[in-house]
Design an enzyme around this catalytic site. Structure first.
Site, PDB file in Angstrom:
ATOM      1  N   HIS A 128      -4.198  18.771   9.090  1.00 24.54           N
ATOM      2  CA  HIS A 128      -5.324  18.250  11.105  1.00 24.54           C
ATOM      3  C   HIS A 128      -6.626  18.789  10.843  1.00 24.54           C
ATOM      4  O   HIS A 128      -7.599  19.159  11.926  1.00 24.54           O
ATOM      5  CB  HIS A 128      -3.862  19.499  11.618  1.00 24.54           C
ATOM      6  CG  HIS A 128      -2.553  18.899  12.253  1.00 24.54           C
ATOM      7  ND1 HIS A 128      -1.405  19.028  11.096  1.00 24.54           N
ATOM      8  CD2 HIS A 128      -2.585  19.117  13.173  1.00 24.54           C
ATOM      9  CE1 HIS A 128      -0.685  19.140  11.872  1.00 24.54           C
ATOM     10  NE2 HIS A 128      -1.110  18.211  13.392  1.00 24.54           N
ATOM     11  N   GLU A 142       0.937   6.516  17.543  1.00 23.31           N
ATOM     12  CA  GLU A 142      -0.300   6.172  17.551  1.00 23.31           C
ATOM     13  C   GLU A 142      -0.664   4.349  17.437  1.00 23.31           C
ATOM     14  O   GLU A 142      -1.441   4.159  18.232  1.00 23.31           O
ATOM     15  CB  GLU A 142      -1.634   6.561  16.473  1.00 23.31           C
ATOM     16  CG  GLU A 142      -1.630   8.171  16.455  1.00 23.31           C
ATOM     17  CD  GLU A 142      -0.604   9.060  16.525  1.00 23.31           C
ATOM     18  OE1 GLU A 142      -0.442  10.847  16.801  1.00 23.31           O
ATOM     19  OE2 GLU A 142       0.042   8.696  15.584  1.00 23.31           O
TER      20      GLU A 142
END
Length: 326
Positions: A129, A60
């Site tokens: 998550h 990322e």
């Protein structure tokens, strides 16, 4: 008007902006051949090719940094980060580069990049998550932060964000991708600023953003059955916050509940209460009440997960508290 799903609205916005401007590209993990974890880019790889729908490694910080550099060179990248938890890896490039480059260059450079990412609690995705990190981005000068509550905003805000010369963070919600709503058949843009009154009322203001707006709307229906007129305000944009709309609503109802799925500490709700006390403290007939998640990592166990996040009954109970009915 057509009724489409949240994910379809995002896909349509991608498609239209990619067709409108060859400088628009999309980057992210599994967004190409696979069409995205939530189908938001399905079919676009086949239509626009690998040069514009770019599957990236699981890195990322790297691909967000590449997107920021590309935006400074004239491109308009849409970066998808699969979960807002993983955006933590990209904070250096987003906060130290994207948010600051216009200011530090005296306006000579800009960074028209869009970062899309889902946050919030879905169904047993566990703590790594299920983060809600809106407060982290909204505290950063130089970023715009928006939270579309339904397909119309998901479509129109993405289109506006792509054409904006500021870096824009779009925070979606993992539980909303199959939510359906009407979107005009013609091209439509939605503003990146300004709260919206989505239900008019006179007795109490319920303030939410993203998924929590729907909790407020459901609670308002239950309150209506009790003879209470609740006004529901969708913040829409967390940076900048629409202080004027918040103030006007509270001055009308004199009571307020702020609902969010995030934890309370240093959260969006805290900021909204600060706005209210600064702008219209003497309009209040009762202390503001926050509805928020438990101050724990989101559990994997389904029953514990449900217990850790707010629901409609929590918003209802908070409203009854400020109304003095409990």
């Amino acid at each position: 008007m057509a009724e489409i799903a949240y994910w379809e609205a995002i896909r349509r916005a991608h498609d239209e902006e990619l067709a409108h401007d060859r400088m628009v590209i999309a980057m992210g993990e599994d967004i190409g051949v696979a069409g995205g974890t939530y189908k938001a880019t399905s079919g676009l790889y086949q239509k626009y090719g690998a040069d514009r729908i770019i599957d990236t490694p699981i890195s990322e910080n790297s691909y967000t940094g590449i997107g920021i550099g590309a935006s400074m060179a004239g491109m308009r990248p849409i970066i998808e980060i699969m979960s807002i938890n993983f955006a933590l890896l990209a904070l250096d490039t987003l906060i130290n580069a994207a948010a600051k480059i216009r200011y530090m260059s005296g306006g000579r450079a800009s960074c028209p990049i869009v970062m899309r990412t889902p946050g919030g609690t879905a169904h047993q995705l566990a703590a790594q998550h299920s983060a809600r990190l809106a407060r982290m981005f909204m505290s950063t000068p130089g970023l715009r932060v928006v939270t579309p509550r339904g397909p119309l905003d998901a479509y129109g805000m993405l289109k506006s964000a792509v054409r904006c010369n500021d870096p824009v963070i779009i925070i979606e919600h993992e539980s909303m991708y199959n939510m359906r709503g009407e979107v005009p058949d013609t091209e439509t843009f939605r503003p990146l600023e300004g709260a919206e009154i989505v239900r008019v009322g006179t007795d109490v203001t319920l303030i939410g953003y993203n998924y929590s707006v729907h909790l407020c709307l459901e609670a308002a229906l239950k309150l209506a059955a009790m003879g209470v007129s609740a006004e529901v305000l969708d913040l829409r944009a967390l940076r900048p916050i629409d202080r004027d709309t918040i103030r006007r609503s509270v001055e009308k109802t004199h009571k307020v509940v702020i609902a969010e799925e995030d934890e309370a500490t240093v959260g969006v709700g805290s900021e909204i209460i600060s706005v209210i006390t600064e702008e219209c403290f003497f309009a209040l007939d009762a202390q503001p009440v926050r509805v928020h998640a438990a101050d724990v990592p989101v559990p994997y166990n389904r029953q514990l997960e449900k217990a850790a996040i707010p629901n409609v009954d929590d918003v209802l109970a908070a409203a009854l508290k400020v109304l003095g009915r409990v």
